[in-house]
Design an enzyme around this catalytic site. Structure first.
Site, PDB file in Angstrom:
ATOM      1  N   ARG A   1     -35.425  22.361  20.859  1.00 27.32           N
ATOM      2  CA  ARG A   1     -36.369  23.489  20.832  1.00 27.32           C
ATOM      3  C   ARG A   1     -36.612  23.879  22.279  1.00 27.32           C
ATOM      4  NH1 ARG A   1     -39.477  27.228  21.176  1.00 27.32           N
ATOM      5  NH2 ARG A   1     -40.981  27.882  19.627  1.00 27.32           N
TER       6      ARG A   1
ATOM      7  N   GLU B   1     -38.825  34.576  13.518  1.00 29.03           N
ATOM      8  CA  GLU B   1     -38.058  33.746  12.585  1.00 29.03           C
ATOM      9  C   GLU B   1     -36.880  34.546  12.040  1.00 29.03           C
ATOM     10  OE1 GLU B   1     -38.651  30.378  11.768  1.00 29.03           O
ATOM     11  OE2 GLU B   1     -39.892  30.649  13.553  1.00 29.03           O
TER      12      GLU B   1
ATOM     13  N   ARG C   1     -37.570  17.544  17.045  1.00 23.37           N
ATOM     14  CA  ARG C   1     -36.601  18.225  17.909  1.00 23.37           C
ATOM     15  C   ARG C   1     -36.876  17.859  19.355  1.00 23.37           C
ATOM     16  NH1 ARG C   1     -37.654  24.287  15.838  1.00 23.37           N
ATOM     17  NH2 ARG C   1     -39.733  23.530  16.367  1.00 23.37           N
TER      18      ARG C   1
END
Length: 191
Positions: free
Chosen positions: A68, A76, A132
């Site tokens: 990330r 999104e 992440r």
């Protein structure tokens, strides 16, 4: 008997001093290694661009990580809770947000296509709640991918302490892209 105790005390004291000196040396060595590398870095190749602010990197160690990108937030690109939230916040419908997200994804893929070598710099917090890896990604020419996505106008600034090392640099890139009407800002689109 007191003479015996006097002889033992200095020996015990010498042993204690040695232990303390050894402990101080170990602490200093550990601190020195931390100071020598305050921002851990790893290298690898991009194997997939997930969306505008997430990539998958196969590290040189052989491990594959979802990464990330710190400091940025893109729309999104798939229907989910977050896309719905971005739609509500912006007054747009979810399909419009997803269309913007696909543009942001394409921009990231153009800046850093599959196979691109990257160097990942970690900040304070190594992972997010989704496990992440949180990182700043550097391209082979030295540019930071996070900053370039902001500069191209396909991300909002997203500062989440404690990972704030480049906030001012990111703010400048963000303001520059908005003022120039680049990327998603070309149509005065927000999310």
């Amino acid at each position: 008997m007191q003479i015996t105790k006097l002889k033992r005390r200095p020996k015990a004291l010498r042993s204690a001093k040695i232990v303390v000196a050894l402990a101080i040396s170990l602490i200093a060595a550990a601190a020195g290694s931390c100071l020598a590398s305050p921002n851990p870095r790893e290298q690898g190749s991009i194997t997939r661009v997930v969306d505008g602010d997430t990539i998958v990197v196969r590290l040189d160690s052989g491990k594959t990580e979802h990464v990330r990108l710190i400091g940025i937030d893109t729309p999104e690109s798939k229907p989910n809770k977050r896309a719905n939230m971005q739609a509500q916040r912006s007054g747009r419908d979810e399909s419009a947000i997803i269309a913007l997200g696909k543009k942001a994804w394409h921009n990231t893929e153009t800046l850093a296509p599959v196979g691109t070598r990257v160097e990942l710099e970690l900040d304070v917090q190594p992972r997010d709640k989704y496990k992440r890896l949180l990182a700043y990604a550097y391209l082979p020419d030295g540019r930071m991918l996070n900053e370039e996505i902001l500069r191209s106008g396909f991300a909002n600034l997203l500062t989440i302490p404690p990972d704030v090392r480049y906030t001012e640099k990111f703010r400048k890139a963000y303001e520059e892209s908005r003022a120039a009407g680049r990327g998603l800002w070309s149509e005065n689109i927000s999310w």
